[in-house]
Design a protein around this motif. Structure first.
Motif, short mmCIF file in Angstrom:
data_model
loop_
_atom_site.label_atom_id
_atom_site.label_comp_id
_atom_site.label_asym_id
_atom_site.label_seq_id
_atom_site.Cartn_x
_atom_site.Cartn_y
_atom_site.Cartn_z
N THR A 104 2.57 14.89 -38.88
CA THR A 104 3.58 15.00 -37.69
C THR A 104 4.89 16.05 -38.43
O THR A 104 4.91 16.27 -39.68
CB THR A 104 4.15 13.70 -37.46
OG1 THR A 104 4.81 13.15 -38.63
CG2 THR A 104 3.17 12.98 -36.91
N ALA A 113 7.56 15.76 -36.56
CA ALA A 113 9.05 15.38 -36.29
C ALA A 113 8.74 13.98 -35.99
O ALA A 113 7.71 13.47 -35.97
CB ALA A 113 9.59 16.10 -34.91
N SER A 130 9.74 12.42 -33.16
CA SER A 130 9.26 12.23 -31.92
C SER A 130 8.84 13.43 -31.23
O SER A 130 8.58 14.70 -31.86
CB SER A 130 10.85 11.86 -31.23
OG SER A 130 11.57 12.95 -31.23
N GLN A 138 4.21 11.84 -31.57
CA GLN A 138 4.69 11.65 -33.09
C GLN A 138 5.78 10.64 -33.06
O GLN A 138 5.88 10.09 -34.04
CB GLN A 138 5.38 13.12 -33.30
CG GLN A 138 4.61 14.25 -33.31
CD GLN A 138 5.13 15.55 -33.65
OE1 GLN A 138 5.23 15.96 -34.91
NE2 GLN A 138 6.02 16.20 -32.97
N ALA A 156 8.54 11.89 -39.57
CA ALA A 156 8.19 13.35 -39.73
C ALA A 156 7.69 13.65 -41.13
O ALA A 156 8.00 12.91 -42.37
CB ALA A 156 9.68 14.22 -39.63
#
Length: 780
Positions: A578, A580, A582, A652, A658
């Motif tokens: 990922t 981030a 979100s 995410q 992250a």
């Protein structure tokens, strides 16, 4: 069960061009004029069985028998109650009893090869080259060194219905091809068939001696009972006509109706080698159902003739013949493509909307025949009556939204004497008969892409190498008789790093623990010190998948990924991180087609679930591989966005972090992989799910109504039907003996009414991996 070792030879040119169709009135008889060996013999034959009833009918498939009284006979038969193979002998003196073979032989769509070796009372049976287990049941003193009625002077040998046995059972329909009887030798299957260089099990010529009363019957037209060995032990025929010799053969399997898939009343029946559907006048049946054919297709030009043997007094206009989608049973409606009813109406179903009438000019009656010529690629169907074209569809009417196409007959009537027979007459160079010779060759062998392998732990003896025959990129291991985790390793993460499908736990680094798995060019190695993968004397199973070898960078999505993709099989492994904590992200999966199943796991988050998307769920929620929970509509890791041919979408923010690393296993429907949903019926005569192949592996999960485990079955723990070795992907539990399911040459059939795979009105997700495509599949 032990697999019989076979030589590997080049693709043989040997073809069997025909077979003989037997019914209960058909038989061949031969009376030896001298004694042969009464204690040692071998029988080899190819069988396509038709007559085993799911309701447990007592009629049996007599293959070969000998005897002159009810107390002096021996016979080889398929018992239709349970569909087990039996070798029975009865004598007035010693030797009473029978050999009973544990697997069942309920595959009516493909040919099977049987070799029965009888050696002074010891019976060894091979089915498609595999030694089958046998159980001896006796009411006397045993068989050892006891003469049988076989090869006895003046004692009749019979193929088909035997006079001395008529009071016990009768014969149902079956196709028989290439029969060898060897007097005086106990031989293995390798004398009659071999696995070729690409793994197909095919017949070869027998080149040995037949002995005094031995014979060879290829069942050729005009010489059905003529012995083709040097012995001239010819048979007389009864109830066999020139029409009994058909082109259906072990090297060119022809399409017939499937008897175990009927969705409706049981008052309709099959006969004539599963080529005729009929309803007797006394049955007055008003139910609706569908008979589909064994062979499906999604390209090419195909022909089918439907003979209307009897089509009268039908008060409903819906009975008819035509095309249907192979996964019609999972769509909740008839899901036909084109269906011609008796009233002449041509109707179309897409399985998702009501039927649409597209023509009404072809009314038929008793004595007529209807031809369907289908050009799948041009999306045109021509329908003719008695050789005169009556209707052609246009591409705009062709919707065919899913599944393989199959010819079908749908009875829906209330009246008397309705009967339809299918045939190949009228086929042309363009529009071909539906048979395996005309199916396209699959260029990739399924056995080179997936294999289930069993082994026994031997940690005392050292490291153990397991042979798969190819370099696996993903290996899933489970100890079968000890409560322990499922172990999942792949080449992208490396064999040192394990995940557990039964747990949300983060990835385990086994570098220093001795539980690492080493990937090899022809399999994998488990370490001596590994209790999870090599516990001494415990039984293990491994499911091995070939992806695309070393991973390559993929930038199709908003996040970069590393992908190992096997587009031929329809499987890829995807590694990504990922960017981030979100937000939605897209990830390239490398399949080149829309995935039907995606399984995603956060490798570092100890509370992350195994999120699973499947095609029919349309991206609105998830199943959890590590949980028995029903479908979760409230959590949307796939962002309510269906995947595309190059990327899938993932949230995410579901497990915020992250830079968290993820692994995904993606599947798409191909000739070697199929997933879908079927509806349970809560019956021991459960649903039949059609596939374009004979499965090697299936997992099943109830998606609604109740919590239920992920059940998994394979062809390594159970070589024959009914499969009883059941493991659960979401628990550490040991294997359960639940005889629930048959693996068949063109699908699978549920055989029990357990909630885990056949609850009434329950919807079940399945993933099936091929052992062999139907073109080359042998029955089980």
């Amino acid at each position: 069960m032990l697999r019989h070792l076979r030589n590997v030879i080049p693709e043989p040119d040997y073809k069997i061009e025909q077979s003989c169709l037997f019914d209960k009135f058909s038989k061949l008889e031969f009376i030896p004029s001298v004694d042969g060996d009464k204690q040692v013999a071998t029988l080899s034959f190819w069988l396509k069985n038709c007559g085993v009833s799911d309701s447990g009918a007592t009629d049996n498939t007599r293959i070969l028998s000998a005897g002159d009284t009810s107390t002096n006979f021996i016979y080889y038969q398929i018992m239709n109650t349970g569909a087990t193979l039996n070798v029975n002998t009865y004598r007035a003196g010693p030797g009473n009893g029978f050999w009973n073979h544990a697997p069942t032989y309920r595959d009516y769509s493909a040919w099977q090869h049987f070799v029965i070796s009888y050696d002074k009372g010891i019976v060894t049976t091979y089915v498609n080259g595999i030694v089958e287990p046998s159980i001896f049941n006796t009411t006397g003193t045993g068989w050892l060194n006891v003469d049988t009625a076989f090869n006895t002077n003046n004692v009749m040998m019979t193929i088909g219905s035997a006079l001395a046995l008529d009071t016990i059972a009768t014969v149902k329909d079956f196709y028989l091809a290439e029969m060898h009887w060897i007097d005086g030798q106990a031989l293995g299957c390798e004398h009659f068939a071999l696995e070729n260089a690409v793994g197909h099990y095919n017949p070869i010529p027998y080149e040995g001696d037949y002995g005094t009363n031995g014979f060879y019957l290829p069942f050729k037209a005009g010489e059905i009972g003529t012995d083709q060995s040097e012995n001239s032990n010819d048979f007389t025929t009864t109830g066999i006509t020139p029409d009994s010799i058909v082109a259906d053969s072990p090297t060119n399997n022809h399409s017939t109706f499937i008897p175990y898939n009927y969705m409706g009343s049981t008052n309709w029946a099959l006969s004539n080698g599963n080529r005729t559907v009929w309803q007797g006048s006394a049955q007055n049946e008003a139910g609706q159902g569908t008979y589909i054919e064994t062979i499906g297709f999604n390209s090419g030009c195909w022909h089918r003739r439907f003979y209307m043997d009897a089509a009268s007094n039908v008060s409903y206009g819906y009975s008819g013949c035509g095309l249907i989608s192979s996964d019609w049973s999972q769509r909740g409606q008839d899901a036909g493509i084109f269906l011609l009813g008796e009233t002449g109406t041509v109707k179309f179903w897409d399985g998702l909307s009501p039927s649409v009438t597209v023509g009404s000019t072809l009314q038929y009656t008793t004595g007529d025949y209807i031809d369907f010529d289908v050009d799948v690629d041009a999306q045109i169907v021509h329908i003719s009556k008695n050789g005169v074209l009556g209707y052609s569809t246009t591409p705009s009417q062709w919707k065919h939204p899913f599944g393989l196409l199959r010819f079908a007959f749908e009875p829906y009537s209330e009246g008397s004497d309705y009967q339809v027979t299918i045939g190949d007459d009228g086929a042309t160079e363009k529009y071909l008969p539906v048979c395996t010779d005309n199916l396209p060759e699959v260029t990739v062998n399924p056995k080179d892409n997936f294999k289930a392998v069993t082994y026994t732990g031997n940690s005392i003896d050292g490291d153990q190498s397991i042979i798969t025959g190819f370099a696996p990129d993903f290996t899933w291991l489970k100890v079968r008789d000890y409560n322990d985790n499922h172990v999942l390793v792949d080449t992208l993460r490396g064999g040192d790093f394990a995940l557990w499908s039964n747990s949300s736990s983060a990835e385990t680094d086994n570098t220093a623990t001795g539980d690492a798995v080493i990937f090899n060019p022809d399999g994998f190695t488990v370490k001596q010190t590994s209790l999870s993968n090599n516990r001494q004397n415990y039984k293990f199973v491994s499911w091995n998948f070939k992806a695309g070898g070393p991973a390559v960078a993929n930038n199709d999505g908003s996040l970069p990924s590393m992908v190992s993709a096997n587009q031929d099989m329809g499987f890829s492994i995807v590694e990504f991180a990922t960017a981030a904590a979100s937000g939605n992200a897209t990830i390239g999966h490398g399949l080149g087609k829309i995935p039907s199943i995606i399984i995603v796991k956060n490798r570092v988050n100890a509370s992350s679930e195994w999120d699973l998307h499947y095609e029919q769920s349309t991206g609105l929620g998830r199943l959890k591989l590590n949980s028995s929970d029903a479908y979760d509509f409230l959590t949307n890791p796939f962002c309510q966005i269906s995947p595309g041919s190059s990327v899938f979408t993932y949230d995410q923010g579901l497990y915020p972090g992250a830079g968290d690393e993820y692994i995904a296993y993606c599947f798409t429907n191909t000739d070697m992989v199929q997933s879908g949903v079927y509806a349970g019926n809560g019956s021991t005569d459960g649903p039949f799910v059609t596939l374009p192949f004979k499965p090697a592996y299936i997992f099943i999960k109830l998606t609604d109504l109740a919590a239920s485990n992920w059940a998994v079955y394979d062809n390594a723990r159970d070589l024959g039907n009914t499969l009883a070795a059941e493991l659960y992907l979401d628990t550490i539990s040991t294997e359960f003996p639940n005889p629930d399911i048959d693996f068949l040459s063109n699908g699978f059939k549920l055989r029990w009414n357990r909630s885990i795979n056949n609850m009434s009105a329950g919807n079940y997700l399945y993933l099936a991996i091929a052992e062999e495509t139907f073109k080359h599949a042998r029955g089980r």
